[in-house]
Design an enzyme around this catalytic site. Structure first.
Site, PDB file in Angstrom:
ATOM      1  N   LYS A 106       0.914  -1.205   0.073  1.00 20.25           N
ATOM      2  CA  LYS A 106      -0.120   0.082  -0.129  1.00 20.25           C
ATOM      3  C   LYS A 106       0.780   1.205  -0.190  1.00 20.25           C
ATOM      4  CE  LYS A 106      -4.306  -2.079   2.154  1.00 20.25           C
ATOM      5  NZ  LYS A 106      -5.157  -1.933   3.395  1.00 20.25           N
ATOM      6  N   ASP A 121     -10.297   2.534   2.758  1.00 23.64           N
ATOM      7  CA  ASP A 121     -10.123   1.672   4.061  1.00 23.64           C
ATOM      8  C   ASP A 121     -10.866   2.294   5.044  1.00 23.64           C
ATOM      9  OD1 ASP A 121      -8.797  -0.593   3.092  1.00 23.64           O
ATOM     10  OD2 ASP A 121      -6.960   0.342   3.778  1.00 23.64           O
TER      11      ASP A 121
END
Ligand code: ATR
Length: 285
Positions: A74, A111
């Site tokens: 990420k 997220d």
């Protein structure tokens, strides 16, 4: 002709990670596509450490339109993209890439929105005005801090084994709202309405060192991890009479829905997909 404009083939998407074989993203996006009538193909691509950028270039050369990015890439994705949404900028991590015109890579982080949507929209929970405790100060915690603070909690405290990490993270987000950091020893005599586990402790079957009296009456406990059975944090929460105990399956589906929306401009219904995943998790793990 670029396959970007090749309407005969389904549009190509994938999740990249390592390991990635157990990822539920292909299943989730498959269900979203079925439900919305979108023609997409979504696969899981295992990427070697150090091979992320090349893997993305290969994917684009094959006409790829969008990616989800998971552990451990990420941060690499954040560095690689050409443009970022403000929430991705803040999170320091990108979990969603959209391939735009001229091959421009646009990075987002869905997220935190996934977590907040699950708590607030799916479960009817409240963060606004409440005292919120976030366990952990790693990438998972950082990824959700912006959207959590956007809800305007009365107080947001980050607690971490390494207290300095929590303090530094809080400092990074201080302009967004009331946020502080501390160590577990500092939790004595504190009570919280919402406790969110963003540590990796559950992955290792461990429990953060929580004091006995931590939960306000009716407190909600949310583990960002999920599994076929309750995590150690969820069992702790049950034992300590939490008002509500939730795992991260809803967050997983919600973050995927945000990605799907970014790519396709269509918002899938998440409740039926969460229900399918829940049944499959109980059956097969
Ligand atoms: P991630 O990207 O999943 O957040 P990370 O950056 O390695 O992974 O961070 C893991 C987090 O879980 C950290 O906050 C870590 O605490 P430390 O910074 O003190 O190491 C926390 N963590 C892992 N195992 C834990 C445990 N058993 N108890 C409490 N915290 C734990």
């Amino acid at each position: 002709m670029s396959s970007l404009f090749d309407f005969d083939k389904p549009a190509l998407y994938a999740v990249m990670g390592n390991p990635v074989s157990h990822s539920k993203s292909p299943r989730i996006h498959g269900l979203f596509a079925e439900q919305t009538g979108q023609r997409i193909q979504y696969t899981a691509i295992q990427v070697d450490p150090g091979g992320f950028e090349q893997a993305v270039r290969n994917f684009m050369a094959n006409g790829g339109r969008g990616l989800n990015v998971t552990v451990p890439f990420k941060t690499n994705a954040w560095e690689l993209v050409d443009t970022r949404t403000p929430r991705a900028e803040l999170a320091g991590a990108v979990n969603t890439i959209a391939v735009q015109a001229q091959g421009v890579l646009h990075g987002d982080n869905t997220d935190g929105a996934g977590l907040v949507n699950d708590i607030v929209n799916n479960q009817g929970g409240v963060i606004a005005g409440r005292s919120v405790l976030l366990l952990g100060a790693g990438g998972a915690a950082r990824g959700v801090l912006g959207p959590l603070l956007e809800q305007r909690p009365g107080e947001l405290l980050i607690v971490n084994r390494t207290a300095d990490r929590a303090a530094a993270l809080a400092q990074n987000f201080s302009r967004l709202g009331a946020v502080a950091g501390c160590g577990y020893d500092d939790l004595a005599d504190r009570r919280f309405d919402v406790v969110i586990n963003a540590t990796s402790a559950s992955l290792h079957g461990e429990l953060p060192p929580l004091p006995e009296r931590l939960l306000a009456s009716g407190a909600w406990c949310y583990d960002m991890m999920y599994g076929a059975t309750a995590t150690p944090f969820m069992r702790w929460a049950e034992r300590h009479r939490a008002g509500k105990v939730l795992d991260g399956l809803g967050m997983l589906v919600e973050q995927a829905a945000e990605s799907f929306f970014l790519w396709r401009g269509v918002r899938p219904e998440t409740a039926p997909v969460i229900a399918v995943l829940r049944r499959e998790l109980a059956k097969h793990g």
